[in-house]
Scaffold this motif. Structure first.
Motif, PDB file in Angstrom:
ATOM      1  N   VAL A  76     -11.846   0.830  -7.760  1.00 16.44           N
ATOM      2  CA  VAL A  76     -10.648   1.171  -7.120  1.00 16.44           C
ATOM      3  C   VAL A  76      -9.880   2.029  -8.179  1.00 16.44           C
ATOM      4  CG1 VAL A  76      -8.655   0.785  -5.729  1.00 16.44           C
ATOM      5  CG2 VAL A  76     -10.946  -0.334  -5.397  1.00 16.44           C
ATOM      6  N   ALA A  77      -9.546   1.673  -9.371  1.00 18.42           N
ATOM      7  CA  ALA A  77      -8.769   1.998 -10.101  1.00 18.42           C
ATOM      8  C   ALA A  77      -9.037   3.719 -10.435  1.00 18.42           C
ATOM      9  CB  ALA A  77      -8.735   1.430 -11.459  1.00 18.42           C
ATOM     10  N   HIS A  78     -10.139   4.225 -10.405  1.00 19.38           N
ATOM     11  CA  HIS A  78     -10.573   5.471 -10.866  1.00 19.38           C
ATOM     12  C   HIS A  78     -10.411   6.258  -9.506  1.00 19.38           C
ATOM     13  CE1 HIS A  78     -11.551   4.396 -14.545  1.00 19.38           C
ATOM     14  NE2 HIS A  78     -12.513   3.358 -14.140  1.00 19.38           N
ATOM     15  N   LEU A  79      -9.859   5.882  -8.128  1.00 19.22           N
ATOM     16  CA  LEU A  79      -9.827   6.849  -6.904  1.00 19.22           C
ATOM     17  C   LEU A  79      -8.461   7.322  -7.059  1.00 19.22           C
ATOM     18  CD1 LEU A  79     -11.409   4.183  -4.600  1.00 19.22           C
ATOM     19  CD2 LEU A  79     -12.427   6.246  -5.331  1.00 19.22           C
ATOM     20  N   PRO A  80      -8.228   8.464  -6.404  1.00 24.01           N
ATOM     21  CA  PRO A  80      -6.937   9.122  -6.128  1.00 24.01           C
ATOM     22  C   PRO A  80      -5.982   7.879  -5.401  1.00 24.01           C
ATOM     23  CG  PRO A  80      -8.768  10.455  -5.122  1.00 24.01           C
ATOM     24  CD  PRO A  80      -9.264   9.076  -5.592  1.00 24.01           C
ATOM     25  N   GLN A  81      -4.796   7.783  -5.904  1.00 27.44           N
ATOM     26  CA  GLN A  81      -3.778   6.774  -5.650  1.00 27.44           C
ATOM     27  C   GLN A  81      -2.525   7.631  -5.340  1.00 27.44           C
ATOM     28  OE1 GLN A  81      -3.110   3.880  -8.497  1.00 27.44           O
ATOM     29  NE2 GLN A  81      -4.741   4.558  -9.534  1.00 27.44           N
ATOM     30  N   MET A  82      -1.684   6.748  -4.968  1.00 28.09           N
ATOM     31  CA  MET A  82      -0.296   7.135  -4.791  1.00 28.09           C
ATOM     32  C   MET A  82       0.545   5.768  -4.576  1.00 28.09           C
ATOM     33  SD  MET A  82       2.395   9.420  -4.096  1.00 28.09           S
ATOM     34  CE  MET A  82       1.056  10.758  -4.417  1.00 28.09           C
ATOM     35  N   VAL A  83       1.610   5.661  -5.542  1.00 29.32           N
ATOM     36  CA  VAL A  83       2.345   4.379  -5.460  1.00 29.32           C
ATOM     37  C   VAL A  83       3.614   4.756  -4.573  1.00 29.32           C
ATOM     38  CG1 VAL A  83       3.911   2.845  -6.695  1.00 29.32           C
ATOM     39  CG2 VAL A  83       1.611   3.329  -7.619  1.00 29.32           C
ATOM     40  N   VAL A  84       3.905   4.377  -3.524  1.00 32.42           N
ATOM     41  CA  VAL A  84       4.958   4.692  -2.457  1.00 32.42           C
ATOM     42  C   VAL A  84       5.968   3.662  -2.635  1.00 32.42           C
ATOM     43  CG1 VAL A  84       5.434   5.543  -0.253  1.00 32.42           C
ATOM     44  CG2 VAL A  84       3.064   5.707  -1.433  1.00 32.42           C
ATOM     45  N   GLU A  85       7.285   3.986  -2.757  1.00 31.91           N
ATOM     46  CA  GLU A  85       8.167   2.983  -2.837  1.00 31.91           C
ATOM     47  C   GLU A  85       8.670   2.904  -1.277  1.00 31.91           C
ATOM     48  OE1 GLU A  85      12.849   2.569  -4.038  1.00 31.91           O
ATOM     49  OE2 GLU A  85      11.578   3.938  -5.261  1.00 31.91           O
ATOM     50  N   VAL A  86       7.989   1.414  -0.705  1.00 33.86           N
ATOM     51  CA  VAL A  86       8.512   0.979   0.667  1.00 33.86           C
ATOM     52  C   VAL A  86       8.991  -0.206   0.117  1.00 33.86           C
ATOM     53  CG1 VAL A  86       7.676   0.104   2.759  1.00 33.86           C
ATOM     54  CG2 VAL A  86       6.612   2.142   1.808  1.00 33.86           C
ATOM     55  N   ASP A  87      10.300  -0.319   0.230  1.00 30.89           N
ATOM     56  CA  ASP A  87      11.127  -1.497  -0.238  1.00 30.89           C
ATOM     57  C   ASP A  87      11.089  -2.621   0.844  1.00 30.89           C
ATOM     58  OD1 ASP A  87      11.827  -0.316  -2.666  1.00 30.89           O
ATOM     59  OD2 ASP A  87      13.477   0.573  -1.567  1.00 30.89           O
ATOM     60  N   PHE A  88      10.860  -3.679   0.590  1.00 34.15           N
ATOM     61  CA  PHE A  88      10.906  -5.255   1.098  1.00 34.15           C
ATOM     62  C   PHE A  88      12.148  -5.965   1.015  1.00 34.15           C
ATOM     63  CE2 PHE A  88       6.442  -3.605   1.246  1.00 34.15           C
ATOM     64  CZ  PHE A  88       6.039  -3.771   2.459  1.00 34.15           C
ATOM     65  N   GLN A  89      12.524  -6.591   1.800  1.00 32.13           N
ATOM     66  CA  GLN A  89      13.571  -7.462   1.781  1.00 32.13           C
ATOM     67  C   GLN A  89      12.930  -8.668   0.777  1.00 32.13           C
ATOM     68  OE1 GLN A  89      15.525  -9.084   5.048  1.00 32.13           O
ATOM     69  NE2 GLN A  89      16.066  -6.860   5.690  1.00 32.13           N
ATOM     70  N   ASP A 128      11.305  -3.497  -7.941  1.00 26.39           N
ATOM     71  CA  ASP A 128      10.584  -2.181  -7.890  1.00 26.39           C
ATOM     72  C   ASP A 128       9.116  -2.794  -7.687  1.00 26.39           C
ATOM     73  OD1 ASP A 128      12.870  -0.741  -8.140  1.00 26.39           O
ATOM     74  OD2 ASP A 128      12.074  -0.307 -10.300  1.00 26.39           O
ATOM     75  N   ASN A 129       8.769  -3.788  -7.965  1.00 24.69           N
ATOM     76  CA  ASN A 129       7.313  -4.245  -7.883  1.00 24.69           C
ATOM     77  C   ASN A 129       6.917  -4.894  -6.504  1.00 24.69           C
ATOM     78  OD1 ASN A 129       6.399  -3.968 -10.343  1.00 24.69           O
ATOM     79  ND2 ASN A 129       7.769  -5.508 -11.390  1.00 24.69           N
ATOM     80  N   ARG A 130       8.119  -4.781  -5.691  1.00 20.86           N
ATOM     81  CA  ARG A 130       7.766  -4.942  -4.174  1.00 20.86           C
ATOM     82  C   ARG A 130       7.638  -3.575  -3.512  1.00 20.86           C
ATOM     83  NH1 ARG A 130      12.517  -8.389  -4.965  1.00 20.86           N
ATOM     84  NH2 ARG A 130      13.570  -6.984  -3.748  1.00 20.86           N
ATOM     85  N   ARG A 131       6.345  -3.297  -3.736  1.00 27.30           N
ATOM     86  CA  ARG A 131       5.984  -1.922  -3.117  1.00 27.30           C
ATOM     87  C   ARG A 131       4.608  -1.803  -2.701  1.00 27.30           C
ATOM     88  NH1 ARG A 131       3.665  -2.959  -8.224  1.00 27.30           N
ATOM     89  NH2 ARG A 131       2.250  -1.570  -8.838  1.00 27.30           N
ATOM     90  N   VAL A 132       4.084  -0.573  -2.394  1.00 23.99           N
ATOM     91  CA  VAL A 132       2.838  -0.427  -1.576  1.00 23.99           C
ATOM     92  C   VAL A 132       2.164   0.816  -2.101  1.00 23.99           C
ATOM     93  CG1 VAL A 132       1.931   0.615   0.293  1.00 23.99           C
ATOM     94  CG2 VAL A 132       3.646  -1.006   0.834  1.00 23.99           C
ATOM     95  N   GLN A 133       0.884   0.480  -2.320  1.00 25.63           N
ATOM     96  CA  GLN A 133      -0.027   1.513  -3.166  1.00 25.63           C
ATOM     97  C   GLN A 133      -1.070   2.025  -2.202  1.00 25.63           C
ATOM     98  OE1 GLN A 133      -1.292  -0.282  -6.642  1.00 25.63           O
ATOM     99  NE2 GLN A 133      -1.829   1.611  -7.747  1.00 25.63           N
TER     100      GLN A 133
END
Length: 195
Positions: A74-87, A179-184
């Motif tokens: 998975v690490a070599h696939l196209p990816q995007m870290v998206v900031e979706v903030d959770f409480q 910041d580590n409460r996020r979605v990739q």
């Protein structure tokens, strides 16, 4: 849901987001950035078993997940870290993140990404026990998948969800940082359509 209703849903989410004063500076993501980031798949994607990813995440216990057999694919696939903030300690999405979800949905409806499937990876900060963080991150990934499928009409057949707890912190941040409460998102390759 027809495309007209998807646009109406997105416009509603955008209108809601514009009411929030600090919103404009908090969100720096765009549909085009997501499309170009996730659309860089060259060649065939490796076959990824989402259940094996989940099992490796549950048994990682502090190991570098990128070094695990299935996560290394998975690490070599196209990816995007998206900031979706959770409480904190919750699956409740912060209101300022609804626009980002609309942009993700727009990108996944873009013709360049229409035929692809995606892995939604949920993350947590390091506060809490390992098991609690794994459970919470899975619930966050499932929540994003559900919102994209129900509110924004992204086919659930194109979405897979896995939680990795605290094991993939953002480089250079403290593991307990919000910041580590996020979605990739990862592009898993072409969707196999049934005839």
């Amino acid at each position: 849901m027809r495309p007209m209703n998807v646009k109406a849903s997105i416009m509603t989410a955008l209108a809601f987001a514009l009411v929030i004063p600090a919103y404009a500076t908090a969100q720096q993501v765009s549909e085009q950035r997501i499309v170009s980031g996730l659309g860089k798949l060259t060649g065939a994607a490796p076959i990824v078993d989402v259940e094996l990813l989940r099992q490796e995440a549950m048994s990682a216990s502090g190991k570098d997940m990128a070094g695990l057999p299935n996560w290394s694919k998975v690490a070599h696939l196209p990816q995007m870290v998206v900031e979706v903030d959770f409480q904190n300690d919750s699956v409740a999405i912060e209101p300022e993140s609804y626009r980002t979800l609309g942009l993700i949905a727009d990108a996944l409806h873009h013709p360049n990404l229409w035929d692809y499937k995606f892995l939604v990876v949920g993350h947590t900060s390091s506060t809490g026990s390992d098991q609690h963080n794994l459970d919470l991150s899975q619930q966050r990934a499932d929540a994003i998948k559900e919102i994209l499928a129900t509110t924004f009409a992204v086919s659930p057949d194109r979405l897979f969800a896995v939680g990795v707890g605290k094991y993939f912190p953002i480089a250079g941040t403290k593991s307990e940082a919000a910041d580590n409460r996020r979605v990739q998102l990862f592009n898993l390759g072409l969707l196999t359509r049934k005839p």
